[in-house]
Design an enzyme around this catalytic site. Structure first.
Site, PDB file in Angstrom:
ATOM      1  N   LYS A  10      28.519  32.603 152.743  1.00 55.41           N
ATOM      2  CA  LYS A  10      28.424  34.060 152.685  1.00 55.41           C
ATOM      3  C   LYS A  10      27.730  34.555 151.434  1.00 55.41           C
ATOM      4  O   LYS A  10      28.011  34.097 150.336  1.00 55.41           O
ATOM      5  CB  LYS A  10      29.834  34.635 152.681  1.00 55.41           C
ATOM      6  CG  LYS A  10      30.539  34.522 154.002  1.00 55.41           C
ATOM      7  CD  LYS A  10      31.821  35.256 153.842  1.00 55.41           C
ATOM      8  CE  LYS A  10      32.633  35.319 155.096  1.00 55.41           C
ATOM      9  NZ  LYS A  10      33.938  35.878 154.762  1.00 55.41           N
ATOM     10  N   ARG A  60      41.650  14.520 139.140  1.00 60.97           N
ATOM     11  CA  ARG A  60      41.983  15.463 138.065  1.00 60.97           C
ATOM     12  C   ARG A  60      42.828  14.814 136.968  1.00 60.97           C
ATOM     13  O   ARG A  60      42.730  15.206 135.802  1.00 60.97           O
ATOM     14  CB  ARG A  60      42.725  16.666 138.633  1.00 60.97           C
ATOM     15  CG  ARG A  60      41.770  17.581 139.364  1.00 60.97           C
ATOM     16  CD  ARG A  60      42.460  18.812 139.843  1.00 60.97           C
ATOM     17  NE  ARG A  60      41.493  19.751 140.358  1.00 60.97           N
ATOM     18  CZ  ARG A  60      41.809  20.755 141.155  1.00 60.97           C
ATOM     19  NH1 ARG A  60      43.052  20.936 141.540  1.00 60.97           N
ATOM     20  NH2 ARG A  60      40.877  21.576 141.586  1.00 60.97           N
ATOM     21  N   GLY A 101      32.868  24.297 145.068  1.00 63.73           N
ATOM     22  CA  GLY A 101      33.501  23.284 145.916  1.00 63.73           C
ATOM     23  C   GLY A 101      32.571  22.483 146.801  1.00 63.73           C
ATOM     24  O   GLY A 101      32.539  21.263 146.733  1.00 63.73           O
ATOM     25  N   GLY A 110      36.383  28.478 141.159  1.00 56.36           N
ATOM     26  CA  GLY A 110      36.414  29.929 140.928  1.00 56.36           C
ATOM     27  C   GLY A 110      36.121  30.296 139.477  1.00 56.36           C
ATOM     28  O   GLY A 110      35.412  31.272 139.203  1.00 56.36           O
TER      29      GLY A 110
HETATM   30  P1  AMP Z   1      30.631  28.290 150.495  1.00 59.17           P
HETATM   31  O1  AMP Z   1      32.069  27.952 150.346  1.00 59.17           O
HETATM   32  O2  AMP Z   1      30.335  29.741 150.546  1.00 59.17           O
HETATM   33  O3  AMP Z   1      29.789  27.550 149.456  1.00 59.17           O
HETATM   34  O4  AMP Z   1      30.191  27.783 151.928  1.00 59.17           O
HETATM   35  C1  AMP Z   1      30.192  26.442 152.285  1.00 59.17           C
HETATM   36  C2  AMP Z   1      30.160  26.340 153.766  1.00 59.17           C
HETATM   37  O5  AMP Z   1      29.017  26.976 154.269  1.00 59.17           O
HETATM   38  C3  AMP Z   1      30.112  24.913 154.262  1.00 59.17           C
HETATM   39  O6  AMP Z   1      31.298  24.611 154.910  1.00 59.17           O
HETATM   40  C4  AMP Z   1      28.938  24.919 155.234  1.00 59.17           C
HETATM   41  O7  AMP Z   1      29.219  24.251 156.439  1.00 59.17           O
HETATM   42  C5  AMP Z   1      28.705  26.381 155.500  1.00 59.17           C
HETATM   43  N1  AMP Z   1      27.319  26.647 155.895  1.00 59.17           N
HETATM   44  C6  AMP Z   1      26.205  26.276 155.290  1.00 59.17           C
HETATM   45  N2  AMP Z   1      25.120  26.659 155.978  1.00 59.17           N
HETATM   46  C7  AMP Z   1      25.561  27.292 157.065  1.00 59.17           C
HETATM   47  C8  AMP Z   1      24.925  27.931 158.176  1.00 59.17           C
HETATM   48  N3  AMP Z   1      23.594  27.968 158.282  1.00 59.17           N
HETATM   49  N4  AMP Z   1      25.700  28.492 159.119  1.00 59.17           N
HETATM   50  C9  AMP Z   1      27.041  28.461 159.011  1.00 59.17           C
HETATM   51  N5  AMP Z   1      27.704  27.896 157.998  1.00 59.17           N
HETATM   52  C10 AMP Z   1      26.971  27.314 157.032  1.00 59.17           C
END
Ligand code: AMP
Length: 422
Positions: free
Chosen positions: A198, A35, A354, A377
């Site tokens: 999610k 950064r 991220g 964010g």
């Molecule tokens: P996000 O911060 O919502 O972009 O989520 C990223 C995280 O989602 C990473 O740490 C991944 O390990 C997790 N992830 C991706 N695919 C899966 C999956 N099929 N089941 C559980 N976690 C997952």
């Protein structure tokens, strides 16, 4: 509009909101200087144009008072080294002593102010505090995209004391240019790839994208909420039970808007959430009880790759699987490589959020995609179609009046669109 390229900084003092919120190790040294490096072009440009720079930032989450581990003094050695010049330091970001140091600044000088968040007025966006910061300088430059979605004193409120003399730095300027290109002037076909854990975190983003994209690819953990909503068997995969209806709604909305929505057809399943788990490839909607889907399967990789290869604009947010574990990284790695290859063939690719940024770095592809957003964010909120106070504060004073009117009329909407284009 004023920019740091067309503004005459000769003899001026510029106060720059930078993002020096970097990791600090136990020895109170900078852990990762990405950064700091990202802020250098703006600082150097102003210095070489005959200006002096006053740098202000937050670091960590202090509770409105001094804490040594959050002192920006810890940044001074690394910043001096990178700028190849002495960096002066003010022990408080406002106050008499700071004003004295500022009065003595000469063209080419660099002053770093102490952590803004040692004053609780920074986060609450207090006007008198913002005025004290503003009084230190002739011109205000915002180059901290990561905090542009917050109406803090140094990111937003301060701008009103510089009705004419305010502008974006290179970092935030480039970030906005890339996002506006994707959101408002995408070359078609435009494909968005959404992954990560999610769906609930990304609903707004997906909804807003449905008005813009030709293809929407869904992967990662959020897949299973969609598959279950369609009646598939997902075993012990990640699911948000309370979002099943919403997932079906999104599928219908995509259809109504002629957006092709692609879900995985197969996946790599595991008998536990461990790198050394037993694994198998199955159709995405036929997962046995107790097993969980942790990566996209081969047919899906091939299908997604074809769509990406035929795209001219690509937006990627979120990994295709649990890429942190080597057994489940193939989907994310391959998709990252296909995005890089498609970029080489002329597409524009924007990577943000991220974990997709972490994936791009992991596979050394940072220089092979068009733009990697540092926004986190702030970037997601921008793609959701929300107004970012820090951006509006620089772009147009009208935005404040308009917000007060609650965007009652079409004129408001037009202004909003205009505002989103640099
Ligand atoms: P996000 O911060 O919502 O972009 O989520 C990223 C995280 O989602 C990473 O740490 C991944 O390990 C997790 N992830 C991706 N695919 C899966 C999956 N099929 N089941 C559980 N976690 C997952």
């Amino acid at each position: 509009m004023k920019t740091i390229d067309n503004y005459d900084f000769t003899g001026k003092k510029a106060i720059i909101r930078v993002d020096f919120n970097v990791p600090i190790n136990e020895k109170l040294e900078v852990g990762d200087d990405t950064r700091i490096k990202a802020a250098l072009p703006t600082i150097k440009k102003i210095l070489s144009s005959g200006g002096a720079t006053i740098l202000m930032s937050h670091l960590g989450r202090p509770k409105g008072e001094y804490e040594e581990k959050f002192s920006l003094k810890n940044i001074v050695p690394r910043l001096s080294e990178l700028l190849e010049t002495e960096v002066k330091f003010a022990k408080d970001c406002i106050g008499e002593e700071t004003s004295k140091i500022v009065n003595e600044l000469k063209p080419g000088d660099v002053l770093l102010l102490e952590n803004l968040r040692f004053h609780k007025e920074e986060k609450s966006g207090e006007e008198t505090f913002a005025k004290k910061l503003a009084d230190l300088a002739d011109v205000y430059v915002n180059d901290a995209f990561g905090t542009a979605h917050r109406a803090h004193a140094s990111t937003t409120i301060i701008a009103k004391f510089f009705p004419e003399e305010k502008m974006f730095g290179y970092l935030i300027g480039n970030e906005l240019k890339s996002m506006d290109k994707v959101l408002h002037r995408p070359e078609k076909p435009f494909t968005a790839i959404m992954g990560g854990a999610k769906v609930s975190d990304k609903i707004q983003v997906i909804e807003n994208l449905l008005d813009k994209v030709d293809n929407l690819i869904i992967g990662g953990g959020m897949t299973y909420t969609f598959i279950k909503a369609r009646g598939g068997k997902i075993g012990a995969s990640l699911v948000e039970e309370d979002k099943l209806e919403m997932a079906n709604d999104l599928i219908k909305k995509a259809e109504a808007k002629n957006v092709k929505l692609y879900l995985p057809v197969d996946n790599v399943i595991a008998d536990k959430f461990e790198n050394d788990a037993k694994t198998e490839e199955t159709p995405v909607d036929e997962i046995p009880d107790g097993w969980m889907g942790l990566d996209i399967g081969q047919k899906t990789i091939e299908g997604f790759s074809e769509i990406i290869k035929h795209s001219k604009t690509i937006l990627w947010n979120g990994p295709m699987g649990v890429f942190e574990m080597s057994s489940f990284q193939k989907g994310t790695e391959t998709i990252a490589k296909v995005i890089a290859e498609t970029t080489e063939n002329g597409a524009f690719s924007l990577i943000g959020g991220g974990d997709s940024v972490a994936a791009i770095n992991k596979y050394n592809l940072k220089d092979k995609v068009s733009y990697v957003s540092t926004g986190g964010g702030a970037m997601l909120e921008y793609i959701e179609g929300k107004e970012l106070p820090g951006v509006n504060a620089i772009r147009e004073d009208l935005t404040i009046e308009r917000r007060n009117e609650g965007e009652k009329n079409e004129e408001g909407k037009k202004l909003r669109n205009k505002n989103h284009v640099l």
